[in-house]
Scaffold this motif. Structure first.
Motif, PDB file in Angstrom:
ATOM      1  N   ARG A 113      -4.867 -10.209  17.896  1.00 10.28           N
ATOM      2  CA  ARG A 113      -5.247  -9.105  17.008  1.00 10.28           C
ATOM      3  C   ARG A 113      -4.099  -8.789  16.059  1.00 10.28           C
ATOM      4  O   ARG A 113      -2.927  -8.875  16.439  1.00 10.28           O
ATOM      5  CB  ARG A 113      -5.610  -7.846  17.811  1.00 10.28           C
ATOM      6  CG  ARG A 113      -6.960  -7.934  18.512  1.00 10.28           C
ATOM      7  CD  ARG A 113      -7.189  -6.736  19.412  1.00 10.28           C
ATOM      8  NE  ARG A 113      -7.199  -5.465  18.679  1.00 10.28           N
ATOM      9  CZ  ARG A 113      -7.110  -4.275  19.258  1.00 10.28           C
ATOM     10  NH1 ARG A 113      -6.971  -4.191  20.578  1.00 10.28           N
ATOM     11  NH2 ARG A 113      -7.131  -3.176  18.534  1.00 10.28           N
ATOM     12  N   ASP A 132       3.046   2.518   2.141  1.00  5.53           N
ATOM     13  CA  ASP A 132       3.374   3.242   3.379  1.00  5.53           C
ATOM     14  C   ASP A 132       4.804   2.952   3.853  1.00  5.53           C
ATOM     15  O   ASP A 132       5.227   3.454   4.895  1.00  5.53           O
ATOM     16  CB  ASP A 132       2.368   2.918   4.490  1.00  5.53           C
ATOM     17  CG  ASP A 132       2.417   1.464   4.951  1.00  5.53           C
ATOM     18  OD1 ASP A 132       3.192   0.673   4.377  1.00  5.53           O
ATOM     19  OD2 ASP A 132       1.666   1.121   5.894  1.00  5.53           O
ATOM     20  N   ASP A 192      -7.224 -10.102   5.904  1.00  4.94           N
ATOM     21  CA  ASP A 192      -6.017 -10.287   5.088  1.00  4.94           C
ATOM     22  C   ASP A 192      -5.315 -11.588   5.465  1.00  4.94           C
ATOM     23  O   ASP A 192      -4.862 -12.339   4.595  1.00  4.94           O
ATOM     24  CB  ASP A 192      -5.039  -9.128   5.294  1.00  4.94           C
ATOM     25  CG  ASP A 192      -5.562  -7.809   4.764  1.00  4.94           C
ATOM     26  OD1 ASP A 192      -6.444  -7.826   3.889  1.00  4.94           O
ATOM     27  OD2 ASP A 192      -5.078  -6.758   5.238  1.00  4.94           O
ATOM     28  N   LEU A 203      -0.718  -7.050  17.244  1.00  6.10           N
ATOM     29  CA  LEU A 203      -0.753  -5.691  17.770  1.00  6.10           C
ATOM     30  C   LEU A 203       0.429  -5.472  18.712  1.00  6.10           C
ATOM     31  O   LEU A 203       0.669  -6.266  19.622  1.00  6.10           O
ATOM     32  CB  LEU A 203      -2.063  -5.462  18.523  1.00  6.10           C
ATOM     33  CG  LEU A 203      -2.343  -4.004  18.924  1.00  6.10           C
ATOM     34  CD1 LEU A 203      -2.543  -3.132  17.688  1.00  6.10           C
ATOM     35  CD2 LEU A 203      -3.565  -3.927  19.841  1.00  6.10           C
ATOM     36  N   ASP A 220       3.565  -5.825   4.456  1.00  6.07           N
ATOM     37  CA  ASP A 220       2.287  -6.191   5.068  1.00  6.07           C
ATOM     38  C   ASP A 220       1.816  -7.560   4.575  1.00  6.07           C
ATOM     39  O   ASP A 220       2.466  -8.199   3.743  1.00  6.07           O
ATOM     40  CB  ASP A 220       1.240  -5.120   4.775  1.00  6.07           C
ATOM     41  CG  ASP A 220       1.241  -4.673   3.311  1.00  6.07           C
ATOM     42  OD1 ASP A 220       1.279  -5.557   2.435  1.00  6.07           O
ATOM     43  OD2 ASP A 220       1.235  -3.451   3.042  1.00  6.07           O
ATOM     44  N   GLY A 242      -2.076  -5.023   8.326  1.00  4.29           N
ATOM     45  CA  GLY A 242      -3.327  -5.357   7.654  1.00  4.29           C
ATOM     46  C   GLY A 242      -4.416  -5.740   8.637  1.00  4.29           C
ATOM     47  O   GLY A 242      -4.465  -5.238   9.763  1.00  4.29           O
ATOM     48  N   THR A 243      -5.288  -6.644   8.189  1.00  7.23           N
ATOM     49  CA  THR A 243      -6.468  -7.009   8.967  1.00  7.23           C
ATOM     50  C   THR A 243      -6.535  -8.524   9.148  1.00  7.23           C
ATOM     51  O   THR A 243      -5.806  -9.281   8.488  1.00  7.23           O
ATOM     52  CB  THR A 243      -7.738  -6.557   8.244  1.00  7.23           C
ATOM     53  OG1 THR A 243      -7.842  -7.299   7.008  1.00  7.23           O
ATOM     54  CG2 THR A 243      -7.710  -5.063   7.924  1.00  7.23           C
ATOM     55  N   ASN A 267       0.792  -1.237   0.000  1.00  6.64           N
ATOM     56  CA  ASN A 267       0.000   0.000   0.000  1.00  6.64           C
ATOM     57  C   ASN A 267       0.822   1.283   0.000  1.00  6.64           C
ATOM     58  O   ASN A 267       0.274   2.378   0.160  1.00  6.64           O
ATOM     59  CB  ASN A 267      -0.978   0.003   1.182  1.00  6.64           C
ATOM     60  CG  ASN A 267      -0.272  -0.044   2.525  1.00  6.64           C
ATOM     61  OD1 ASN A 267       0.957   0.014   2.588  1.00  6.64           O
ATOM     62  ND2 ASN A 267      -1.043  -0.173   3.594  1.00  6.64           N
ATOM     63  N   ASP A 325      -1.835  -6.228  13.979  1.00  5.56           N
ATOM     64  CA  ASP A 325      -1.451  -4.825  14.028  1.00  5.56           C
ATOM     65  C   ASP A 325      -1.866  -4.165  12.707  1.00  5.56           C
ATOM     66  O   ASP A 325      -1.556  -4.686  11.632  1.00  5.56           O
ATOM     67  CB  ASP A 325       0.064  -4.697  14.224  1.00  5.56           C
ATOM     68  CG  ASP A 325       0.459  -3.290  14.642  1.00  5.56           C
ATOM     69  OD1 ASP A 325       0.140  -2.342  13.897  1.00  5.56           O
ATOM     70  OD2 ASP A 325       1.096  -3.151  15.702  1.00  5.56           O
ATOM     71  N   PRO A 326      -2.574  -3.035  12.762  1.00  2.84           N
ATOM     72  CA  PRO A 326      -2.993  -2.362  11.527  1.00  2.84           C
ATOM     73  C   PRO A 326      -1.831  -2.049  10.580  1.00  2.84           C
ATOM     74  O   PRO A 326      -2.045  -1.893   9.369  1.00  2.84           O
ATOM     75  CB  PRO A 326      -3.655  -1.078  12.029  1.00  2.84           C
ATOM     76  CG  PRO A 326      -4.105  -1.396  13.420  1.00  2.84           C
ATOM     77  CD  PRO A 326      -3.081  -2.350  13.973  1.00  2.84           C
ATOM     78  N   LEU A 327      -0.605  -1.945  11.105  1.00  3.96           N
ATOM     79  CA  LEU A 327       0.561  -1.768  10.238  1.00  3.96           C
ATOM     80  C   LEU A 327       0.622  -2.832   9.159  1.00  3.96           C
ATOM     81  O   LEU A 327       1.080  -2.587   8.047  1.00  3.96           O
ATOM     82  CB  LEU A 327       1.854  -1.877  11.064  1.00  3.96           C
ATOM     83  CG  LEU A 327       2.432  -0.666  11.771  1.00  3.96           C
ATOM     84  CD1 LEU A 327       3.662  -1.092  12.556  1.00  3.96           C
ATOM     85  CD2 LEU A 327       2.782   0.429  10.768  1.00  3.96           C
TER      86      LEU A 327
END
Length: 552
Positions: free
Chosen positions: A68, A23, A78, A53, A27, A74-75, A21, A70-72
């Protein structure tokens, strides 16, 4: 035969593998994009370092929530896509579980800080006054292993960074929490687990100063370690044939590793040890340089291979990972003979008894990063030791030389996919700099070259699946006294395998009692190995793998 004995594991450091993405941080979708590449290589399992996370003080090894994403990175969706697509291609995912410690940001630790007695017993809190820690133990990252918390009014134990508080495995509730995490991921379809520094989790019943060292002798392979591991493995079904498990064992012994991996013990399928990666530590100190001791390297490999076989244990065999410098730079020549070195080192490992691990970029011969300024480094350990070495009075020039050889960031530079900007890793600014040699060393170049390191690895992976002697044979050291030569023989029923490797930059003549002309050349990193009767001439960093099957 257990499937893990014919398998090959590929380690992915997601942060540096592929950014989908822009950034600058790799990911899970980036890993998904490259599954066809990994399938082409031929690997069976993908070990991903932590993407849970985390405050990222130790690049994800400080976990805030084990369940969970970490949003860094993905989800959860994903990850579920990745598990499913990898499964369709015949590859299983292996997660990296850090159960020796949690982040101090973890909910359990936060509750402990504010007086919850239940959660204080999840960790090691000790009474004390600032400046007078409970013991003189040292953190693996430098400084005291104890941190005083003003909030709790107590010290807590951290064998690593002060933001990584050690869990109290003596508490059965902690072990039940760990089992819940494992079951959660198994239900998601995870096929393997790597347990980070797992042999440190059994702490002593009393705290005392270490007058001989940094404290590790009190907690390494601790008093209840085998009991704890057996409980975790059996209660969660990790001993099943369709699961792969590996323990990272710090400063361990052969006897313990036999117990960790002997099937009768019902602990792990295999384990990592690191003794062979300390042969260039002067006086045992990682931050004191010396040329690596080849004879010591040879002896360690031979000893571990033979003893683990005798005790029915199983090794995870490897050169590189996210914590180690690149082997091609460390044990060979990453300039003129880079390709030959990379292939030679691969042959040594992939012919051994054990499950081979490939670290991302190793299969294309990636080298150390060779950074020149502290602003280029990201690793918490390297940044700590830059200051520690300065305090010791070392010159900056010497400190940089040490970091260029020792820093964990050497293995964390972005994966080199092509010769375009940022090596095809990201369209943005990478979180850590790309190695300057990416135009020469990259995946695109490797796939276009039939003689590349990549295709050599591909052949090695196929050979393990094709020959039972590689998967199941015993191990016998050969030519032990010849300087610069590493050699061994494998035997299984009527099959024989011989591996020769030249660790020097000059040609070497070698051989033994066998008429090598009777043997089939399975693989060599030079086009025409020079074999004459019992003699073999190995070119600089040359290697040959030979095979024969005795007639009835």
């Amino acid at each position: 035969m257990e499937s893990f004995k014919k398998s090959c594991v590929y380690q992915i450091y997601p942060k540096s593998f592929r950014d989908s993405n822009g950034d600058g941080i790799g990911d899970l979708k980036g890993v998904l994009e490259k599954l066809d590449y990994l399938k082409r290589l031929g690997v069976d399992y993908l070990w991903l370092t932590p993407f849970f996370l985390s405050p990222q003080n130790d690049n994800g090894y400080d976990i805030q929530d084990y369940c969970r994403i970490d949003p860094l990175f993905g989800t959860m969706e994903d990850l579920e896509d990745l598990i499913a697509k990898a499964g369709e291609l015949g590859m299983g995912l292996m997660l990296d579980m850090v159960f020796n410690h949690t982040s101090t940001s973890h909910e359990w630790f936060q509750k402990a800080l504010y007086g919850d007695k239940k959660f204080q017993d999840y960790y090691f809190f000790q009474e004390g006054v600032p400046g007078n820690p409970p013991t003189n133990w040292q953190s693996k990252f430098g400084g005291s292993a104890w941190e005083f918390s003003e909030d709790a009014g107590k010290y807590y134990l951290h064998l690593f960074d002060k933001t990584q508080a050690d869990l109290n495995w003596e508490n059965p509730m902690v072990r039940e929490e760990i089992k819940r995490v494992i079951r959660f991921w198994k239900e998601k379809g995870i096929k393997g687990f790597r347990f980070d520094v797992i042999n440190l989790v059994s702490k002593p019943s009393a705290w005392e100063d270490d007058e001989e060292g940094d404290g590790r002798r009190f907690y390494t392979d601790g008093p209840r370690i085998h009991e704890y591991l057996r409980e975790i493995v059996v209660d969660t079904g990790l001993d099943a044939d369709d699961m792969i498990t590996v323990g990272e064992m710090s400063s361990t012994s052969i006897d313990h590793c036999i117990r960790y991996t002997n099937p009768l013990e019902k602990q792990f399928k295999m384990c990592f040890n690191f003794h062979h990666l300390k042969v260039d530590y002067k006086g045992g100190d990682k931050w004191s340089l010396m040329p690596y001791d080849f004879e010591k390297l040879k002896k360690i490999f031979h000893t571990w291979q033979t003893c683990m076989a005798e005790g029915d244990g199983w090794n995870a065999v490897f050169w590189c990972n996210h914590d180690q410098p690149r082997a091609v730079s460390r044990f060979g020549d990453d300039g003129k003979y880079r390709k030959q070195t990379a292939k030679m080192l691969a042959t040594v490992i992939h012919g051994m008894r054990g499950t081979p691990y490939i670290y991302q970029g190793e299969e294309i011969g990636m080298t150390n990063g060779y950074f020149t300024d502290i602003t280029q480094y990201r690793d918490v350990e390297s940044l700590h030791y830059f200051e520690i070495l300065k305090e010791q009075g070392r010159e900056e020039e010497e400190i940089y030389r040490i970091l260029r050889e020792r820093s964990r960031d050497n293995s964390r530079t972005p994966m080199q996919w092509d010769g375009e900007g940022q090596a095809g890793f990201t369209s943005g600014t990478p979180w850590i700099g790309v190695n300057k040699n990416y135009e020469e060393i990259n995946v695109r170049e490797s796939l276009a070259d039939p003689d590349s390191v990549f295709f050599y690895y591909q052949k090695l992976i196929k050979l393990r699946k094709s020959f039972r002697v590689i998967r199941e044979g015993n191990y016998e050291p050969v030519l032990v006294k010849q300087e610069g030569i590493f050699a061994y023989k494998r035997r299984f029923q009527k099959e024989r395998l011989l591996v020769f490797a030249n660790f020097t930059g000059r040609p070497q003549e070698t051989g033994g009692n066998e008429n090598l002309e009777d043997w089939e050349i399975l693989l060599s990193n030079y086009a025409d190995p020079k074999i004459h009767g019992k003699k073999l001439v190995l070119d600089p960093f040359g290697t040959v793998m030979l095979y024969c099957c005795e007639k009835a």
